[in-house]
Design a protein around this motif. Structure first.
Motif, mmCIF file in Angstrom:
data_model
loop_
_atom_site.group_PDB
_atom_site.id
_atom_site.type_symbol
_atom_site.label_atom_id
_atom_site.label_comp_id
_atom_site.label_asym_id
_atom_site.label_seq_id
_atom_site.Cartn_x
_atom_site.Cartn_y
_atom_site.Cartn_z
ATOM 1 N N LYS A 45 0.850 -1.196 0.000
ATOM 2 C CA LYS A 45 0.000 0.000 0.000
ATOM 3 C C LYS A 45 0.880 1.239 0.000
ATOM 4 C CE LYS A 45 -2.431 1.463 3.634
ATOM 5 N NZ LYS A 45 -3.503 1.539 4.657
ATOM 6 N N PHE A 46 0.523 2.193 -0.850
ATOM 7 C CA PHE A 46 1.251 3.448 -0.969
ATOM 8 C C PHE A 46 0.311 4.613 -0.668
ATOM 9 C CE2 PHE A 46 3.320 0.350 -3.618
ATOM 10 C CZ PHE A 46 4.672 0.585 -3.443
ATOM 11 N N SER A 47 0.922 5.730 -0.223
ATOM 12 C CA SER A 47 0.151 6.934 0.088
ATOM 13 C C SER A 47 0.942 8.172 -0.300
ATOM 14 C CB SER A 47 -0.177 6.991 1.587
ATOM 15 O OG SER A 47 -0.754 8.236 1.938
ATOM 16 N N ASN A 48 0.230 9.164 -0.808
ATOM 17 C CA ASN A 48 0.812 10.489 -1.067
ATOM 18 C C ASN A 48 0.048 11.515 -0.235
ATOM 19 O OD1 ASN A 48 2.577 12.324 -2.234
ATOM 20 N ND2 ASN A 48 1.375 12.574 -4.105
ATOM 21 N N ARG A 49 -0.194 11.134 1.021
ATOM 22 C CA ARG A 49 -1.039 11.909 1.936
ATOM 23 C C ARG A 49 -0.657 13.385 1.982
ATOM 24 N NH1 ARG A 49 -1.567 9.864 8.096
ATOM 25 N NH2 ARG A 49 -2.708 8.202 7.027
ATOM 26 N N TYR A 50 0.624 13.681 2.013
ATOM 27 C CA TYR A 50 1.087 15.068 2.138
ATOM 28 C C TYR A 50 1.642 15.609 0.820
ATOM 29 C CZ TYR A 50 0.762 13.768 7.054
ATOM 30 O OH TYR A 50 0.314 13.324 8.274
ATOM 31 N N GLY A 51 1.319 14.939 -0.264
ATOM 32 C CA GLY A 51 1.843 15.364 -1.555
ATOM 33 C C GLY A 51 1.170 16.616 -2.090
ATOM 34 N N HIS A 52 1.975 17.497 -2.692
ATOM 35 C CA HIS A 52 1.452 18.714 -3.307
ATOM 36 C C HIS A 52 1.313 18.571 -4.816
ATOM 37 C CE1 HIS A 52 2.218 20.496 0.591
ATOM 38 N NE2 HIS A 52 3.465 20.074 0.517
ATOM 39 N N GLN A 53 1.791 17.449 -5.336
ATOM 40 C CA GLN A 53 1.719 17.182 -6.771
ATOM 41 C C GLN A 53 1.713 15.671 -6.973
ATOM 42 O OE1 GLN A 53 5.260 19.320 -7.761
ATOM 43 N NE2 GLN A 53 6.613 17.573 -7.436
ATOM 44 N N PRO A 54 1.236 15.223 -8.135
ATOM 45 C CA PRO A 54 1.257 13.781 -8.395
ATOM 46 C C PRO A 54 2.692 13.254 -8.439
ATOM 47 C CG PRO A 54 -0.175 14.930 -9.950
ATOM 48 C CD PRO A 54 0.602 15.984 -9.225
ATOM 49 N N VAL A 55 2.852 11.986 -8.055
ATOM 50 C CA VAL A 55 4.151 11.319 -8.119
ATOM 51 C C VAL A 55 4.037 10.147 -9.098
ATOM 52 C CG1 VAL A 55 5.861 9.967 -6.865
ATOM 53 C CG2 VAL A 55 4.823 11.960 -5.777
ATOM 54 N N PHE A 56 4.924 10.125 -10.089
ATOM 55 C CA PHE A 56 4.965 9.023 -11.040
ATOM 56 C C PHE A 56 5.930 7.970 -10.522
ATOM 57 C CE2 PHE A 56 6.811 7.209 -15.088
ATOM 58 C CZ PHE A 56 5.722 6.376 -15.339
ATOM 59 N N LEU A 57 5.387 6.826 -10.151
ATOM 60 C CA LEU A 57 6.185 5.704 -9.668
ATOM 61 C C LEU A 57 6.430 4.785 -10.860
ATOM 62 C CD1 LEU A 57 7.506 4.331 -7.270
ATOM 63 C CD2 LEU A 57 5.269 3.425 -6.606
ATOM 64 N N SER A 58 7.651 4.816 -11.375
ATOM 65 C CA SER A 58 7.939 4.170 -12.656
ATOM 66 C C SER A 58 7.961 2.659 -12.574
ATOM 67 C CB SER A 58 9.292 4.659 -13.182
ATOM 68 O OG SER A 58 9.399 6.053 -13.074
ATOM 69 N N GLY A 59 8.357 2.134 -11.429
ATOM 70 C CA GLY A 59 8.408 0.691 -11.276
ATOM 71 C C GLY A 59 8.705 0.303 -9.854
ATOM 72 N N VAL A 60 8.251 -0.890 -9.482
ATOM 73 C CA VAL A 60 8.449 -1.406 -8.128
ATOM 74 C C VAL A 60 8.754 -2.896 -8.225
ATOM 75 C CG1 VAL A 60 7.447 -1.725 -5.827
ATOM 76 C CG2 VAL A 60 6.769 0.245 -7.220
ATOM 77 N N THR A 61 9.724 -3.352 -7.455
ATOM 78 C CA THR A 61 9.971 -4.789 -7.316
ATOM 79 C C THR A 61 10.063 -5.132 -5.844
ATOM 80 O OG1 THR A 61 12.363 -4.468 -7.528
ATOM 81 C CG2 THR A 61 11.151 -5.077 -9.533
ATOM 82 N N VAL A 62 9.861 -6.414 -5.548
ATOM 83 C CA VAL A 62 9.998 -6.913 -4.183
ATOM 84 C C VAL A 62 10.724 -8.245 -4.235
ATOM 85 C CG1 VAL A 62 7.711 -7.995 -4.238
ATOM 86 C CG2 VAL A 62 8.759 -7.469 -2.049
ATOM 87 N N ALA A 63 11.590 -8.481 -3.255
ATOM 88 C CA ALA A 63 12.397 -9.695 -3.222
ATOM 89 C C ALA A 63 12.735 -10.047 -1.784
ATOM 90 C CB ALA A 63 13.685 -9.489 -4.024
ATOM 91 N N LEU A 64 13.209 -11.252 -1.576
ATOM 92 C CA LEU A 64 13.758 -11.622 -0.283
ATOM 93 C C LEU A 64 15.121 -10.965 -0.123
ATOM 94 C CD1 LEU A 64 12.877 -15.437 -0.143
ATOM 95 C CD2 LEU A 64 11.507 -13.480 0.624
ATOM 96 N N SER A 65 15.466 -10.582 1.085
ATOM 97 C CA SER A 65 16.673 -9.798 1.337
ATOM 98 C C SER A 65 17.883 -10.676 1.614
ATOM 99 C CB SER A 65 16.466 -8.860 2.529
ATOM 100 O OG SER A 65 15.514 -7.882 2.230
ATOM 101 N N TRP A 97 -3.216 0.622 -3.821
ATOM 102 C CA TRP A 97 -2.838 -0.765 -3.571
ATOM 103 C C TRP A 97 -2.170 -1.359 -4.798
ATOM 104 C CZ3 TRP A 97 -2.506 -3.183 0.869
ATOM 105 C CH2 TRP A 97 -3.345 -2.818 1.952
ATOM 106 N N SER A 98 -1.168 -2.178 -4.580
ATOM 107 C CA SER A 98 -0.613 -2.986 -5.660
ATOM 108 C C SER A 98 -1.513 -4.185 -5.897
ATOM 109 C CB SER A 98 0.793 -3.469 -5.300
ATOM 110 O OG SER A 98 0.744 -4.546 -4.375
ATOM 111 N N ASP A 99 -1.294 -4.865 -7.016
ATOM 112 C CA ASP A 99 -1.895 -6.179 -7.200
ATOM 113 C C ASP A 99 -1.201 -7.161 -6.255
ATOM 114 O OD1 ASP A 99 -3.368 -5.039 -9.295
ATOM 115 O OD2 ASP A 99 -1.841 -5.575 -10.786
#
Length: 382
Positions: A45-65, A97-99
């Motif tokens: 889950k992502f939030s731009n609660r305090y954002g003053h402008q849109p944010v373009f999130l170009s890509g996201v990955t997740v992995a084990l550390s 929300w992400s898928d």
């Protein structure tokens, strides 16, 4: 056949970074995060609660550390949003929300989440706290096992804030649930981690969520120059009641309402114990409306902290007396009794004092977690 549901495993309360935005220019940021409870899948889950402008999130990955910023080879997963690999989070947008993501995780395991920003980006919704964050040199390193850190930024010694990401859910067994720990810097520190470890050790597969902000107060917002967040009564419903799979809440809140108005340079107007009590009572009422159990934790000693007088101690004692005796909470967690100095009860036990006479040491935080009666988190029907 067993059924599954989404349960929160990690969360934070973002704050307003308008006066010190996080700037990224064609860079990747990677956060190493410890989950409390594992599952067969995850979602973000992502939030731009305090954002003053849109944010373009170009890509996201997740992995084990792996160690530090490295990830386990072969575990990297591309994150999508309605089937797309990028998303725009609008100004002041509370939830994206992400898928669901096919990545199996274990209890208390570490995962790495990488965010790529393909253009110059200024972000004002972020959190500085319980995660390790790394910023890359210029480029897209979403799929890189080894992460090339921007050494110039690193040499400043300033830990980068974690932007936009506010919670991680896991798909787990139907009987599992989560507890939200709500409060200020003391809860933003270590004791919820030790609680998560105790719960897992005792066979209670329960997510431990942390909705805590350093300097946060029950009643008043903080000055614009401090990242202390909206008041508890402003943020409780969205930061606590909207989390996934929550059955329980632990509230440790009110110390900053007392101490921020004392000393030679107060940063908040004085409030009375009765006002703090009224705010805490509102928490209990809101939780019960959602059929959640809520436990009140007593405010711990702060004798010796800069500017403290007997007046502040009287307020602390009054609030704690109400927490212990009012019956408004479903139970009491007596952190005051757990880590006070028995020879001088207005102060922390020296070995439990981090050194500022307010925040507990790691040993103190561990003792806090050990003092919690885990039977408070027994399964019950909603």
């Amino acid at each position: 056949m067993s059924t599954h549901k989404w349960v929160g495993s990690w969360s934070v309360s973002p704050v307003d970074f308008t006066d010190a935005p996080l700037y990224l220019d064609k860079q990747t940021i990677r956060a190493k995060i410890r989950l409390s409870i594992g599952g067969t899948k995850i979602r973000l889950k992502f939030s731009n609660r305090y954002g003053h402008q849109p944010v373009f999130l170009s890509g996201v990955t997740v992995a084990l550390s792996e160690k530090d910023s490295d990830i386990v080879e072969g575990t990297n997963r591309m994150v999508t949003f309605n089937g797309k690999s990028s998303t725009i989070i609008q100004a002041e947008q509370e939830v994206v929300w992400s898928d669901e993501i096919d990545l199996e995780t274990a209890n208390l395991s570490f995962i790495s989440i990488s965010l790529f920003f393909s253009e110059e980006t200024s972000i004002t919704t972020a959190y500085l706290g319980n995660s390790e964050c790394y910023i890359s040199v210029g480029g897209d390193y979403l799929n890189s096992n080894v992460f090339p850190i921007d050494q110039i930024r690193r040499e400043t010694g300033i830990q980068p804030a974690l932007p936009l990401l506010t919670s991680i859910d896991v798909l787990t067994s139907e009987e599992n649930s989560a507890v939200v720990t709500f409060g200020d810097s003391i809860t933003a520190m270590d004791w919820p981690d030790y609680l998560a470890e105790r719960l897992i050790k005792e066979g209670k597969n329960m997510g431990v969520l942390r909705q805590a902000i350093g300097g946060n107060k029950v009643l008043n917002d903080s000055p614009a120059t401090f990242h202390y967040g909206w008041s508890g009564i402003q943020r409780f419903q969205r930061d606590v009641l909207l989390q996934t799979g929550v059955k329980y809440i632990v509230v440790l809140h009110g110390v900053n309402d007392i101490i921020h108005s004392c000393g030679p340079h107060p940063i908040s107007k004085p409030v009375q114990a009765e006002e703090i009590i009224k705010g805490l009572q509102s928490y209990a009422e809101w939780a019960h409306e959602k059929r959640m159990k809520i436990y009140g934790a007593t405010i711990m000693p702060f004798g010796g902290y800069n500017g403290i007088t007997s007046h502040e101690e009287e307020k602390r004692q009054a609030v704690n007396h109400w927490i212990r005796t009012s019956g408004k909470f479903d139970g009491v967690i007596d952190f005051d009794a757990a880590i006070q100095n028995p020879e001088k009860t207005s102060e922390l036990l020296p070995s439990y004092d981090s050194g500022d006479h307010l925040h507990p040491s790691k040993q103190g935080a561990k003792s806090m977690a050990e003092s919690v009666n885990l039977n408070l988190f027994s399964n019950w029907l909603c």
